[in-house]
Design a protein around this motif. Structure first.
Motif, PDB file in Angstrom:
ATOM      1  N   ARG A  23      -1.288   1.291  -3.388  1.00  0.00           N
ATOM      2  CA  ARG A  23      -2.234   1.782  -2.394  1.00  0.00           C
ATOM      3  C   ARG A  23      -3.651   1.575  -2.944  1.00  0.00           C
ATOM      4  NH1 ARG A  23      -4.746   5.991  -4.256  1.00  0.00           N
ATOM      5  NH2 ARG A  23      -3.792   7.436  -5.739  1.00  0.00           N
ATOM      6  N   ASP A  65       0.816  -1.230   0.000  1.00  0.00           N
ATOM      7  CA  ASP A  65       0.000   0.000   0.000  1.00  0.00           C
ATOM      8  C   ASP A  65       0.845   1.275   0.000  1.00  0.00           C
ATOM      9  OD1 ASP A  65      -2.213  -1.730   0.218  1.00  0.00           O
ATOM     10  OD2 ASP A  65      -2.144  -1.652   2.407  1.00  0.00           O
ATOM     11  N   THR A  66       1.944   1.283  -0.775  1.00  0.00           N
ATOM     12  CA  THR A  66       2.831   2.447  -0.754  1.00  0.00           C
ATOM     13  C   THR A  66       3.027   3.106  -2.110  1.00  0.00           C
ATOM     14  OG1 THR A  66       4.741   0.960  -0.976  1.00  0.00           O
ATOM     15  CG2 THR A  66       4.134   1.656   1.249  1.00  0.00           C
TER      16      THR A  66
END
Length: 252
Positions: A174, A145-146
Motif C-alpha cells: 500500500r 496496494d494490500t
C-alpha cells in the motif's frame, strides 16, 4: 525466462524441497528434527532463543536465512505482512505473533514441500492469522496496494529476475508501506564472476547484487528512503545486510 534462468530456478526449488523433506523426515525420528546444516552465518542461530523456543521445532529446523527480518521490520499490531520465500514458516509465524489477531501474515513459496511443512507448523503453533500461498516472488498472487510490510530472509538473491521482484513488491505494498529484508549483498568492487567464485547460486552467494545494484533496483521500482546496512560477513566481500525501503505515499 531464458533456459539458463529456468534451470537455475529449478535448481533452487530442488535444493529447498530437499531441505523440507530432510526436516519432515527428521521430525518423525526419536530425536526430533535436526537443523538443515549450512554454516554459522545462516539459519536459526540468528534468532533469539526466546523466539526459537516459542515455535514448532520443525519451523526452527527449516530456517535457512541470513538474518532475522522480523526483528528489523518494525511490525505493528494490525499490519498485513508478506514474507517472500517463506520456507518452513519461521518468519511468518513470528510476524503473526507481532501483528496480533487484527493483523495477518502471508507466506509465499514456490516449493510444495516447504508449503506443506509450513502449513503443518502453523497448525502446531495454533496460528489462525496466517495464510500460505504458492507462487514465485517475481509474480506475487496478491492484489495491488494490500500489504503494509514485505519481509524476506535471504531469498531475493536467489531470484533470476530481481527487477521483477522489486516491481511486484512495490505493486502489492500500500502507499506508505515498507520493506524490511535480510539478504546477501556484495561489495561494489566485486564483479559477478568474482561473486560466483565465492559460492554457488543456491548457496545465496553467486546471485547476490552489489550494494549499488540493490539500491538502483529498488529506486527503479519506485522505492524511497532506501537503507542497506551490512550486519555480518558471509564470504570475502559478501555480507548479510538489512534492507529498508518505503513505497511513497501520495502528497497530501
Amino acid at each position: 525466462m531464458t533456459e539458463q534462468s529456468t534451470d537455475l530456478r529449478e535448481t533452487v526449488r530442488m535444493r529447498y524441497a530437499a531441505a523440507a523433506v530432510q526436516v519432515t523426515e527428521g521430525g518423525t525420528a526419536c530425536c526430533g528434527p535436526q537443523p538443515v546444516e549450512v554454516d554459522e552465518n545462516f539459519g536459526s542461530t540468528l534468532y533469539a532463543a526466546d523466539e526459537r523456543d516459542a515455535l514448532p521445532a520443525e519451523a526452527v529446523a527449516a530456517s535457512l536465512g541470513c538474518g532475522n527480518p522480523t526483528a528489523v521490520a518494525e511490525l505493528r499490531a494490525g499490519d498485513r505482512v508478506l514474507d517472500l520465500g517463506s520456507g518452513g514458516g519461521i518468519d511468518v509465524l513470528l510476524s503473526a505473533r507481532r501483528v496480533g489477531p487484527t493483523g495477518k501474515a502471508y507466506g509465499l513459496d514456490m516449493t510444495d514441500e516447504m508449503l506443506q511443512l509450513a502449513l503443518g507448523n502453523a497448525r502446531k503453533a495454533g496460528a489462525t492469522n496466517v495464510e500460505f500461498l504458492k507462487g514465485t516472488i517475481e509474480s506475487i498472487p496478491l492484489p495491488a496496494d494490500t500489504i503494509d510490510v514485505v519481509i524476506s530472509n535471504c531469498v531475493i538473491n536467489l531470484s533470476v529476475d530481481k527487477a521483477a521482484v522489486f516491481a511486484e513488491t512495490f505493486r502489492v505494498l500500500r502507499p506508505g508501506g515498507r520493506i524490511g529484508v535480510s539478504d546477501v549483498v556484495a561489495d561494489d568492487a566485486l564483479a559477478p564472476e568474482q561473486r560466483a567464485e565465492r559460492g554457488d547460486y543456491v548457496g545465496c552467494i553467486a546471485g547476490a547484487l552489489s550494494f549499488a545494484e540493490y539500491r538502483q533496483g529498488l529506486e527503479a521500482a519506485g522505492f524511497t528512503a532506501i537503507e542497506i546496512t551490512p550486519t555480518h560477513p558471509v564470504a570475502d566481500g559478501m555480507h548479510s545486510a538489512i534492507v529498508h525501503a518505503t513505497k511513497p505515499a501520495p502528497a497530501q
